[in-house]
Write a protein that holds these residues in place. Structure first.
Motif, PDB file in Angstrom:
ATOM      1  N   ASP A 252     -47.021 -41.443 -27.342  1.00 55.35           N
ATOM      2  CA  ASP A 252     -47.783 -42.593 -27.833  1.00 55.35           C
ATOM      3  C   ASP A 252     -49.013 -42.806 -26.952  1.00 55.35           C
ATOM      4  O   ASP A 252     -49.312 -41.973 -26.095  1.00 55.35           O
ATOM      5  CB  ASP A 252     -46.889 -43.841 -27.883  1.00 55.35           C
ATOM      6  N   ALA A 253     -49.687 -43.924 -27.170  1.00 54.44           N
ATOM      7  CA  ALA A 253     -50.939 -44.175 -26.438  1.00 54.44           C
ATOM      8  C   ALA A 253     -50.748 -44.043 -24.928  1.00 54.44           C
ATOM      9  O   ALA A 253     -51.638 -43.569 -24.221  1.00 54.44           O
ATOM     10  CB  ALA A 253     -51.474 -45.556 -26.801  1.00 54.44           C
ATOM     11  N   ALA A 254     -49.572 -44.422 -24.443  1.00 55.13           N
ATOM     12  CA  ALA A 254     -49.337 -44.401 -22.999  1.00 55.13           C
ATOM     13  C   ALA A 254     -49.127 -42.988 -22.457  1.00 55.13           C
ATOM     14  O   ALA A 254     -49.484 -42.693 -21.317  1.00 55.13           O
ATOM     15  CB  ALA A 254     -48.123 -45.271 -22.671  1.00 55.13           C
ATOM     16  N   THR A 255     -48.542 -42.097 -23.265  1.00 57.02           N
ATOM     17  CA  THR A 255     -48.170 -40.778 -22.743  1.00 57.02           C
ATOM     18  C   THR A 255     -49.104 -39.649 -23.204  1.00 57.02           C
ATOM     19  O   THR A 255     -49.059 -38.549 -22.655  1.00 57.02           O
ATOM     20  CB  THR A 255     -46.725 -40.420 -23.169  1.00 57.02           C
ATOM     21  N   VAL A 256     -49.952 -39.947 -24.191  1.00 58.24           N
ATOM     22  CA  VAL A 256     -50.866 -38.920 -24.711  1.00 58.24           C
ATOM     23  C   VAL A 256     -51.780 -38.317 -23.628  1.00 58.24           C
ATOM     24  O   VAL A 256     -51.972 -37.099 -23.605  1.00 58.24           O
ATOM     25  CB  VAL A 256     -51.675 -39.482 -25.908  1.00 58.24           C
ATOM     26  N   PRO A 257     -52.350 -39.133 -22.712  1.00 59.72           N
ATOM     27  CA  PRO A 257     -53.268 -38.534 -21.731  1.00 59.72           C
ATOM     28  C   PRO A 257     -52.618 -37.410 -20.929  1.00 59.72           C
ATOM     29  O   PRO A 257     -53.260 -36.392 -20.660  1.00 59.72           O
ATOM     30  CB  PRO A 257     -53.641 -39.715 -20.830  1.00 59.72           C
ATOM     31  N   ASP A 258     -51.348 -37.560 -20.579  1.00 58.46           N
ATOM     32  CA  ASP A 258     -50.646 -36.533 -19.806  1.00 58.46           C
ATOM     33  C   ASP A 258     -50.519 -35.245 -20.625  1.00 58.46           C
ATOM     34  O   ASP A 258     -50.792 -34.146 -20.142  1.00 58.46           O
ATOM     35  CB  ASP A 258     -49.255 -37.075 -19.428  1.00 58.46           C
ATOM     36  N   PHE A 259     -50.130 -35.391 -21.890  1.00 57.41           N
ATOM     37  CA  PHE A 259     -49.991 -34.217 -22.743  1.00 57.41           C
ATOM     38  C   PHE A 259     -51.347 -33.529 -22.952  1.00 57.41           C
ATOM     39  O   PHE A 259     -51.468 -32.309 -22.866  1.00 57.41           O
ATOM     40  CB  PHE A 259     -49.382 -34.595 -24.104  1.00 57.41           C
TER      41      PHE A 259
ATOM     42  N   ARG B 198     -53.274 -19.352 -26.048  1.00 55.31           N
ATOM     43  CA  ARG B 198     -53.793 -19.528 -27.417  1.00 55.31           C
ATOM     44  C   ARG B 198     -52.671 -19.825 -28.413  1.00 55.31           C
ATOM     45  O   ARG B 198     -52.910 -20.307 -29.500  1.00 55.31           O
ATOM     46  CB  ARG B 198     -54.541 -18.265 -27.874  1.00 55.31           C
ATOM     47  N   PHE B 199     -51.449 -19.474 -28.032  1.00 58.27           N
ATOM     48  CA  PHE B 199     -50.322 -19.667 -28.952  1.00 58.27           C
ATOM     49  C   PHE B 199     -49.343 -20.674 -28.353  1.00 58.27           C
ATOM     50  O   PHE B 199     -48.811 -20.454 -27.258  1.00 58.27           O
ATOM     51  CB  PHE B 199     -49.654 -18.324 -29.263  1.00 58.27           C
ATOM     52  N   PHE B 200     -49.161 -21.778 -29.070  1.00 54.30           N
ATOM     53  CA  PHE B 200     -48.374 -22.885 -28.525  1.00 54.30           C
ATOM     54  C   PHE B 200     -47.200 -23.222 -29.427  1.00 54.30           C
ATOM     55  O   PHE B 200     -47.333 -23.281 -30.652  1.00 54.30           O
ATOM     56  CB  PHE B 200     -49.248 -24.138 -28.382  1.00 54.30           C
ATOM     57  N   LEU B 201     -46.066 -23.453 -28.783  1.00 56.22           N
ATOM     58  CA  LEU B 201     -44.889 -23.926 -29.491  1.00 56.22           C
ATOM     59  C   LEU B 201     -44.555 -25.319 -28.950  1.00 56.22           C
ATOM     60  O   LEU B 201     -44.422 -25.509 -27.737  1.00 56.22           O
ATOM     61  CB  LEU B 201     -43.731 -22.950 -29.242  1.00 56.22           C
ATOM     62  N   ILE B 202     -44.480 -26.289 -29.839  1.00 55.88           N
ATOM     63  CA  ILE B 202     -44.105 -27.633 -29.422  1.00 55.88           C
ATOM     64  C   ILE B 202     -42.657 -27.867 -29.863  1.00 55.88           C
ATOM     65  O   ILE B 202     -42.374 -27.986 -31.055  1.00 55.88           O
ATOM     66  CB  ILE B 202     -45.002 -28.715 -30.078  1.00 55.88           C
TER      67      ILE B 202
ATOM     68  N   MET C 247     -41.821 -40.350 -21.125  1.00 52.90           N
ATOM     69  CA  MET C 247     -42.032 -39.014 -21.701  1.00 52.90           C
ATOM     70  C   MET C 247     -41.921 -37.954 -20.624  1.00 52.90           C
ATOM     71  O   MET C 247     -42.572 -38.016 -19.597  1.00 52.90           O
ATOM     72  CB  MET C 247     -43.422 -38.977 -22.366  1.00 52.90           C
ATOM     73  N   ILE C 248     -41.073 -36.979 -20.873  1.00 53.81           N
ATOM     74  CA  ILE C 248     -40.975 -35.839 -19.966  1.00 53.81           C
ATOM     75  C   ILE C 248     -41.536 -34.621 -20.707  1.00 53.81           C
ATOM     76  O   ILE C 248     -41.103 -34.307 -21.816  1.00 53.81           O
ATOM     77  CB  ILE C 248     -39.516 -35.556 -19.551  1.00 53.81           C
ATOM     78  N   ILE C 249     -42.519 -33.987 -20.105  1.00 50.82           N
ATOM     79  CA  ILE C 249     -43.113 -32.800 -20.724  1.00 50.82           C
ATOM     80  C   ILE C 249     -42.755 -31.592 -19.863  1.00 50.82           C
ATOM     81  O   ILE C 249     -43.165 -31.505 -18.708  1.00 50.82           O
ATOM     82  CB  ILE C 249     -44.652 -32.940 -20.807  1.00 50.82           C
ATOM     83  N   SER C 250     -41.962 -30.685 -20.423  1.00 49.67           N
ATOM     84  CA  SER C 250     -41.654 -29.456 -19.683  1.00 49.67           C
ATOM     85  C   SER C 250     -42.453 -28.316 -20.297  1.00 49.67           C
ATOM     86  O   SER C 250     -42.672 -28.288 -21.499  1.00 49.67           O
ATOM     87  CB  SER C 250     -40.169 -29.107 -19.769  1.00 49.67           C
ATOM     88  N   GLU C 251     -42.849 -27.388 -19.448  1.00 46.73           N
ATOM     89  CA  GLU C 251     -43.644 -26.251 -19.934  1.00 46.73           C
ATOM     90  C   GLU C 251     -42.965 -24.937 -19.561  1.00 46.73           C
ATOM     91  O   GLU C 251     -42.438 -24.799 -18.457  1.00 46.73           O
ATOM     92  CB  GLU C 251     -45.036 -26.268 -19.292  1.00 46.73           C
ATOM     93  N   PHE C 252     -42.986 -24.008 -20.499  1.00 44.53           N
ATOM     94  CA  PHE C 252     -42.431 -22.679 -20.256  1.00 44.53           C
ATOM     95  C   PHE C 252     -43.394 -21.655 -20.847  1.00 44.53           C
ATOM     96  O   PHE C 252     -44.207 -21.990 -21.697  1.00 44.53           O
ATOM     97  CB  PHE C 252     -41.093 -22.478 -20.972  1.00 44.53           C
ATOM     98  N   LYS C 253     -43.236 -20.397 -20.412  1.00 40.52           N
ATOM     99  CA  LYS C 253     -43.989 -19.327 -21.069  1.00 40.52           C
ATOM    100  C   LYS C 253     -43.009 -18.257 -21.518  1.00 40.52           C
ATOM    101  O   LYS C 253     -42.088 -17.887 -20.785  1.00 40.52           O
ATOM    102  CB  LYS C 253     -45.020 -18.727 -20.106  1.00 40.52           C
ATOM    103  N   LYS C 254     -43.200 -17.820 -22.758  1.00 40.08           N
ATOM    104  CA  LYS C 254     -42.421 -16.685 -23.252  1.00 40.08           C
ATOM    105  C   LYS C 254     -43.430 -15.680 -23.760  1.00 40.08           C
ATOM    106  O   LYS C 254     -44.107 -15.933 -24.743  1.00 40.08           O
ATOM    107  CB  LYS C 254     -41.508 -17.130 -24.407  1.00 40.08           C
ATOM    108  N   ASP C 255     -43.543 -14.545 -23.094  1.00 43.86           N
ATOM    109  CA  ASP C 255     -44.605 -13.574 -23.403  1.00 43.86           C
ATOM    110  C   ASP C 255     -45.937 -14.303 -23.353  1.00 43.86           C
ATOM    111  O   ASP C 255     -46.240 -14.953 -22.380  1.00 43.86           O
ATOM    112  CB  ASP C 255     -44.363 -12.900 -24.758  1.00 43.86           C
ATOM    113  N   ASN C 256     -46.686 -14.278 -24.474  1.00 48.38           N
ATOM    114  CA  ASN C 256     -47.986 -14.965 -24.449  1.00 48.38           C
ATOM    115  C   ASN C 256     -47.896 -16.338 -25.127  1.00 48.38           C
ATOM    116  O   ASN C 256     -48.909 -16.903 -25.507  1.00 48.38           O
ATOM    117  CB  ASN C 256     -49.064 -14.102 -25.115  1.00 48.38           C
TER     118      ASN C 256
END
Lengths: 147, 112
Positions: free
Chosen positions: B21-28, B41-45, B1-10
């Protein structure tokens, strides 16, 4: 051969090997990606339950998994020596009534129920035996092709 | 699992690639908590690369939605593939989290 047998230790990272072998078994028999996806998920949910709740902390034990294809039905059998646990006796999740309880538990088995056609549980001696069966879609092959 | 994070405005965007899954959930979970603790407060997945989700993955999404509800925030999922969508439907995920087809649509909802 239409049957494979695997043995893993009761550790979560070992589930990856089961999913690899399962996907390989199904793909070699021409099963579509959605069937592979559903059975991988069912396997993962069942094994997660066994590994997380079946044993005392620190207790190492083996889990046997058999995967077979019989008359267009995939049968997967899980055998463990953990504490007696019949998943079929757990309360079904009520998605309507218990809004925030969704995150507590029961979701995994709910998914399994949705992805397989039959489930059976037996306690034999010191072993839990849990079996899932999924009938494969009849039209997985193009029309006119018989095999 | 690769989790990338970005911010757009707020809006905090998570792009998930691979298996949740069970293995990658802790990281997320850790990344979500850190972002929320830092005031997001505002999240886009963005689920366009999400190949697979198990009950552990569903639980972390539900719990994120409930936490954000308490904080008067919101979470929206977009670009979900057919296999994952089917799992979302089995647990009626859309009763708690809005699922839309494109990122633009999701951003519009989160900015409203």
């Amino acid at each position: 051969m239409e049957k494979i047998a695997l043995s893993i230790q009761n550790e979560l990272p070992q589930m990856a090997r089961v999913n690899r072998e399962l996907a390989d078994f199904l793909e070699k028999r021409g099963q579509p990606a959605n069937v592979v996806f559903q059975l991988e998920l069912a396997c993962e949910e069942i094994l997660t339950n066994i590994i997380n709740y079946g044993f005392e902390p620190g207790c190492r034990s083996a889990i046997e998994i058999e995967i077979e294809l019989v008359a267009q039905t995939v049968i997967i059998t899980f055998i463990d020596e953990g504490r007696p646990f019949n998943p079929l006796e757990t309360q079904p999740v009520d998605l309507e009534r218990h809004r925030r309880e969704k995150i507590v538990g029961g979701l995994g088995l709910h998914l399994v129920c949705n992805m397989v056609d039959e489930m059976d549980y037996m306690r034999r001696g010191e072993k839990n035996i849990f079996v899932i069966r999924k009938r494969l879609p009849k039209n997985a092959r193009p029309k006119g092709e018989t095999k | 699992m690769i989790i990338s994070e970005f911010k757009k405005d707020n809006i905090h965007i998570f792009n998930l690639q691979g298996k949740l899954d069970a293995a990658t959930v802790p990281d997320f979970r850790k990344k979500f908590r850190t972002a929320a603790e830092n005031g997001a407060r505002f999240f886009l997945i963005d689920c366009s690369g999400l190949e697979y989700i198990s009950s552990a993955g569903l639980r972390v999404l539900f719990s994120a939605a409930f936490k954000l509800e308490d904080l008067e925030g919101k979470i929206v999922c977009c670009s979900v593939g057919a296999g994952v969508q089917r799992v979302f439907d089995m647990v009626d995920l859309s009763s708690e989290i809005q699922v839309v087809s494109t990122e633009e649509e999701a951003l519009r909802i989160l900015r409203a």
